[in-house]
Design a protein around this motif. Structure first.
Motif, short mmCIF file in Angstrom:
data_model
loop_
_atom_site.label_atom_id
_atom_site.label_comp_id
_atom_site.label_asym_id
_atom_site.label_seq_id
_atom_site.Cartn_x
_atom_site.Cartn_y
_atom_site.Cartn_z
N ASN A 12 11.68 -9.66 -40.21
CA ASN A 12 10.77 -10.30 -41.15
C ASN A 12 11.48 -11.54 -41.67
N ARG A 13 10.76 -12.35 -42.38
CA ARG A 13 11.33 -13.59 -42.89
C ARG A 13 12.52 -13.31 -43.83
N LYS A 14 12.40 -12.33 -44.68
CA LYS A 14 13.44 -12.09 -45.70
C LYS A 14 14.33 -10.88 -45.39
N ASP A 15 13.91 -10.01 -44.45
CA ASP A 15 14.71 -8.84 -44.13
C ASP A 15 14.44 -8.38 -42.70
N TRP A 16 15.39 -7.64 -42.16
CA TRP A 16 15.24 -7.05 -40.83
C TRP A 16 15.40 -5.54 -40.97
N THR A 17 14.70 -4.81 -40.10
CA THR A 17 14.83 -3.35 -40.05
C THR A 17 15.39 -2.98 -38.69
N LEU A 18 16.39 -2.09 -38.70
CA LEU A 18 16.95 -1.56 -37.46
C LEU A 18 16.39 -0.16 -37.27
N VAL A 19 15.89 0.12 -36.07
CA VAL A 19 15.26 1.40 -35.75
C VAL A 19 16.08 2.11 -34.67
N VAL A 20 16.45 3.37 -34.93
CA VAL A 20 17.13 4.20 -33.95
C VAL A 20 16.08 5.15 -33.39
N ASN A 21 15.89 5.12 -32.08
CA ASN A 21 14.81 5.86 -31.43
C ASN A 21 15.40 6.73 -30.31
N LYS A 22 14.92 7.95 -30.19
CA LYS A 22 15.52 8.87 -29.21
C LYS A 22 15.03 8.67 -27.78
N ASN A 23 14.02 7.86 -27.55
CA ASN A 23 13.53 7.63 -26.19
C ASN A 23 14.37 6.55 -25.51
N ALA A 62 15.87 7.30 -37.05
CA ALA A 62 16.26 6.69 -38.33
C ALA A 62 15.79 5.24 -38.35
N ARG A 63 15.57 4.76 -39.56
CA ARG A 63 15.23 3.35 -39.81
C ARG A 63 16.00 2.92 -41.03
N GLY A 64 16.40 1.67 -41.02
CA GLY A 64 17.10 1.19 -42.20
C GLY A 64 17.09 -0.32 -42.28
N PRO A 65 17.25 -0.83 -43.49
CA PRO A 65 17.29 -2.28 -43.67
C PRO A 65 18.63 -2.84 -43.21
N MET A 66 18.59 -4.09 -42.82
CA MET A 66 19.81 -4.81 -42.46
C MET A 66 19.99 -5.94 -43.46
N GLU A 67 21.23 -6.17 -43.84
CA GLU A 67 21.53 -7.32 -44.70
C GLU A 67 21.43 -8.56 -43.83
N LEU A 68 20.91 -9.64 -44.40
CA LEU A 68 20.79 -10.90 -43.65
C LEU A 68 21.71 -11.94 -44.25
N GLY A 69 22.20 -12.80 -43.39
CA GLY A 69 23.01 -13.93 -43.81
C GLY A 69 22.84 -15.05 -42.82
N GLU A 70 23.43 -16.18 -43.14
CA GLU A 70 23.38 -17.32 -42.24
C GLU A 70 24.78 -17.57 -41.71
N VAL A 71 24.89 -17.81 -40.42
CA VAL A 71 26.20 -18.04 -39.81
C VAL A 71 26.43 -19.54 -39.63
N ASP A 72 27.70 -19.92 -39.79
CA ASP A 72 28.06 -21.34 -39.68
C ASP A 72 27.97 -21.85 -38.25
N SER A 73 28.49 -21.08 -37.30
CA SER A 73 28.42 -21.49 -35.90
C SER A 73 27.67 -20.44 -35.10
N PRO A 74 26.37 -20.66 -34.94
CA PRO A 74 25.55 -19.68 -34.23
C PRO A 74 25.91 -19.58 -32.76
N PRO A 75 25.84 -18.36 -32.21
CA PRO A 75 26.06 -18.21 -30.76
C PRO A 75 24.88 -18.82 -30.01
N GLY A 76 25.09 -19.14 -28.75
CA GLY A 76 24.03 -19.76 -27.95
C GLY A 76 22.90 -18.82 -27.61
#
Length: 180
Positions: A109-120, A134-148
């Protein structure tokens, strides 16, 4: 003299046969090098070891993603879910996860990401929310040198904690797996 002629004639007969064998091997080697690229060539793996030598890892496709993350939709970087291998029981967002293999899905999402663990973990299977472990929120940040391209890594942040880190563009998303 007849013996020598047969022996000599036999030597002349072996030379073309040897040349044919060597030429055939060279052609097969050349054909092997010309094969299409291995489909797992874009596969990468990130690892994290807990203090007691148990391990957690994620295998993922780091090919350039045709599918951009969309707000609220399940996103498959590189067109495939990530695969989590938990060598020990862990918890994610306070939910216990037994040692096994799982698919990981991302819902950005624009302000947050959710990580989903799925058994399939069936290759090519569509995402099925009823198989979520399981599902859970992820902390978001901005990186100085983004990977390609999309990248996964882990940081060992405590004796029993491995923080998964997902990087896409300038976004860094982080969440913890805690060994039980």
């Amino acid at each position: 003299m007849v013996e020598n002629e047969n022996t000599l004639g036999g030597s002349y007969m072996r030379a073309p046969a040897i040349c044919i064998v060597v030429l055939g091997q060279m052609l097969m080697a050349n054909a092997a090098l010309a094969r299409p690229q291995d489909p797992d060539a874009n596969s990468a793996t990130a690892f994290c070891d807990f203090e007691d030598t148990q391990e957690i890892s994620v295998r993922y496709n780091n090919a350039a993603s045709k599918d951009e993350p969309r707000n609220g939709k399940v996103w498959l970087p590189g067109g495939k879910p990530l695969t989590l291998f938990a060598g020990a029981q862990v918890s994610f967002n306070n939910t216990p996860i037994p040692a096994a293999a799982y698919s990981l899905y991302i819902i950005p999402n624009r302000k947050d990401w959710t990580l989903v663990v799925n058994k399939n973990v069936t290759p090519g299977a569509a995402y099925d929310q009823t198989q979520d472990v399981a599902r859970g929120p992820m902390e978001l940040g901005e990186v100085d040198s983004p990977p390609g391209q999309f990248q996964v890594s882990f940081a060992h942040t405590a004796a029993k904690t491995c923080s998964i880190r997902l990087y896409y563009g300038k976004i860094g998303a982080f969440a913890d797996f805690v060994e039980k």
